[in-house]
Motif scaffolding. Structure first.
Motif, PDB file in Angstrom:
ATOM      1  N   VAL A   1      23.891   2.695  15.969  1.00  0.00           N
ATOM      2  CA  VAL A   1      24.645   1.760  15.142  1.00  0.00           C
ATOM      3  C   VAL A   1      23.941   1.441  13.824  1.00  0.00           C
ATOM      4  N   PRO A   2      22.637   1.080  13.804  1.00  0.00           N
ATOM      5  CA  PRO A   2      22.007   0.781  12.528  1.00  0.00           C
ATOM      6  C   PRO A   2      22.077   1.942  11.537  1.00  0.00           C
ATOM      7  N   THR A   3      21.817   3.155  12.004  1.00  0.00           N
ATOM      8  CA  THR A   3      21.864   4.307  11.121  1.00  0.00           C
ATOM      9  C   THR A   3      23.276   4.522  10.605  1.00  0.00           C
ATOM     10  N   SER A   4      24.269   4.372  11.472  1.00  0.00           N
ATOM     11  CA  SER A   4      25.642   4.587  11.023  1.00  0.00           C
ATOM     12  C   SER A   4      26.043   3.544   9.981  1.00  0.00           C
ATOM     13  N   ARG A   5      25.506   2.319  10.076  1.00  0.00           N
ATOM     14  CA  ARG A   5      25.788   1.305   9.038  1.00  0.00           C
ATOM     15  C   ARG A   5      25.213   1.739   7.702  1.00  0.00           C
ATOM     16  N   LEU A   6      24.007   2.306   7.733  1.00  0.00           N
ATOM     17  CA  LEU A   6      23.413   2.835   6.508  1.00  0.00           C
ATOM     18  C   LEU A   6      24.261   3.981   5.980  1.00  0.00           C
ATOM     19  N   GLU A   7      24.690   4.866   6.871  1.00  0.00           N
ATOM     20  CA  GLU A   7      25.516   5.995   6.454  1.00  0.00           C
ATOM     21  C   GLU A   7      26.859   5.531   5.912  1.00  0.00           C
ATOM     22  N   LEU A   8      27.421   4.472   6.474  1.00  0.00           N
ATOM     23  CA  LEU A   8      28.682   3.937   5.943  1.00  0.00           C
ATOM     24  C   LEU A   8      28.510   3.506   4.487  1.00  0.00           C
ATOM     25  N   TYR A   9      27.399   2.831   4.178  1.00  0.00           N
ATOM     26  CA  TYR A   9      27.113   2.439   2.797  1.00  0.00           C
ATOM     27  C   TYR A   9      26.990   3.674   1.910  1.00  0.00           C
TER      28      TYR A   9
END
Length: 165
Positions: A80-88
Motif C-alpha cells: 500500500v505505501p509504495t502504491s500511494r507513491l506510485e499513484l502520485y
C-alpha cells in the motif's frame, strides 16, 4: 587539479543524488519525467536505467520509513505505501511556472498525500550546498569594499536596476 575536482564532484554527487532526485520527484511539475530525460545524458542509456531504478528504490525506502512513523497511515499491507507513491507519480504533471510555490502546493495537497507532504516539508527544507559558512562570508569584505569604492566591478541585472533593487 581538474581530475581532483571531478573526483570530489563524483563523491558529492554519489552521496547526494538520491536526496536531490527525491526533491525533484516531489515537484509536481517534474516528478520522474525530468530524471528520465536527463539521466541518459549524464550516465548513458544503459546506466541511466540502473540509476533510475536506484532512485525509485531510494524514494520507496524513504516513503516507507516516513509512512511507518505516521500512525494514521500504518497498514498491514506492505504494498500500500509504495502504491500511494506510485499513484502520485502516475498523476499528470502540473504546467511549468516560474512563480509556482511548491510548499504551498504540498500544504494544499497534504490531505491527498499525507506522507509525501511530510517528506516534501523535510526534504525541500534542506539547503543543497556543501559550502562552508566561513567561505560564504569571506567574500563580504570584497563586496562591501566594492560598494564603498563605487561598485564598478558589480554587475546588476537590468530588471533589478529598473525595480530599484
Amino acid at each position: 587539479m581538474a581530475s581532483s575536482m571531478v573526483t570530489k564532484f563524483d563523491k558529492y554527487w554519489e552521496d547526494s543524488y538520491g536526496v536531490m532526485s527525491m526533491a525533484t520527484i516531489l515537484d509536481p511539475r517534474f516528478k520522474m519525467k525530468i530524471l528520465e530525460y536527463f539521466f541518459p545524458f549524464i550516465y548513458g542509456d544503459d546506466k541511466a536505467k540502473v540509476h533510475l531504478l536506484n532512485v525509485k528504490t531510494i524514494c520507496e525506502g524513504i516513503y516507507q520509513q516516513y509512512d511507518s512513523r505516521c500512525v494514521s497511515q500504518t497498514s498491514s499491507d506492505d504494498s500500500v505505501p509504495t502504491s500511494r507513491l506510485e499513484l502520485y507519480l502516475e498523476e499528470i504533471t502540473l504546467p511549468k511556472s516560474h512563480d509556482f510555490d511548491i510548499l504551498a502546493w504540498w500544504k494544499l495537497n497534504a490531505i491527498k498525500h499525507p506522507t509525501l507532504s511530510v517528506i516534501a516539508r523535510d526534504i525541500l527544507a534542506i539547503p543543497i550546498s556543501n559550502v562552508a559558512s566561513e567561505s560564504s562570508f569571506s567574500t563580504s569584505g570584497r563586496i562591501v569594499g566594492s560598494l564603498v569604492d563605487g561598485g564598478d566591478d558589480l554587475n546588476f541585472d537590468e530588471d533589478e536596476e529598473k525595480d530599484g533593487k
